[in-house]
Enzyme design. Sequence first.
Site, mmCIF file in Angstrom:
data_model
loop_
_atom_site.group_PDB
_atom_site.id
_atom_site.type_symbol
_atom_site.label_atom_id
_atom_site.label_comp_id
_atom_site.label_asym_id
_atom_site.label_seq_id
_atom_site.Cartn_x
_atom_site.Cartn_y
_atom_site.Cartn_z
ATOM 1 N N HIS A 146 0.821 -1.213 0.000
ATOM 2 C CA HIS A 146 0.000 0.000 0.000
ATOM 3 C C HIS A 146 0.857 1.266 0.000
ATOM 4 O O HIS A 146 0.348 2.352 -0.273
ATOM 5 C CB HIS A 146 -0.899 -0.019 1.236
ATOM 6 N N ASN A 175 -6.515 6.800 3.948
ATOM 7 C CA ASN A 175 -7.924 7.106 3.705
ATOM 8 C C ASN A 175 -8.258 8.583 3.804
ATOM 9 O O ASN A 175 -9.330 9.009 3.372
ATOM 10 C CB ASN A 175 -8.810 6.319 4.678
#
Length: 206
Positions: free
Chosen positions: A19, A66
Site C-alpha cells: 500500500h 484514507n
Amino acid sequence: MFLIVGLGNPGEKYLNNRHNVGFQCVAEFARRHHLSFDGKRSDARIAEGLVNGQRVALARPQTFMNDSGKSVVGLVNWYKIDPASELLVVYDDLDLPFGTIKLRNQGSSGGQRGMNSIIQLLGTQKFARLRFGIGRPPEGWEVINFVLGNWNAAERETLPKLYDRAVEACELCLSDGVTKAMNAVNGEAPKKSKDQAKEPANEQPR
C-alpha cells in the site's frame, strides 16, 4: 510548480507494505534527483527542487491513506496549482497485475480509498495519476491484509526496475506533458515470471 504526491501510510510498520508503493516511488524520485524530504506542509513531508529546470514538489501525506485528500487539497491551495495540469498522484492499484504501470490524465478512483478521498475533496477527477499494479491477493486472503503486507522475495527482486520505470514516467510528465508521457508509458504489461507465479505473498499480517 509541478506537484507529485505519493500515497501511503506514515510510520515504520507500513514502510515496505504494498500500500506504500506511492511513498516508495517518490522516495526513489527524490534520491535520483538529490532532493530531501526536509519540509513539512499540509500534513505532508515535502521535498522541493529543480528537475530539468522545472520547479517540483514531492509530497508524502502523513494523514494515513484514507484521508489523503485533506493533505492534497491543502498542498494544491498552498502552491496555487491547477490539478488538471500540475498534479500527479502515484498509488498502488489492485486491478493491475504486479509489474504493470499505467499513466492516466483523469478518471475514477477504482475503489482506492486514498484516491477516493482526493477526488471527493478536490471536487474533480481531472488530474493525472500513475497506477502501480500490485495484483490481487491470493485465494483466501483479505484485501486489507494483502495491501498492508510486505512485498514477497520475488517481488522485491523486481521492484528496483519498476521504481525506475515509475520515476521515468514522472520525469516524462515533467518534460513532455502527461498526454505525450501516456503514449510512452502505457505499453503492454510485463508477463509474470514462473518464480513470481510460485512465490507466496508472505504470511498475512496479524
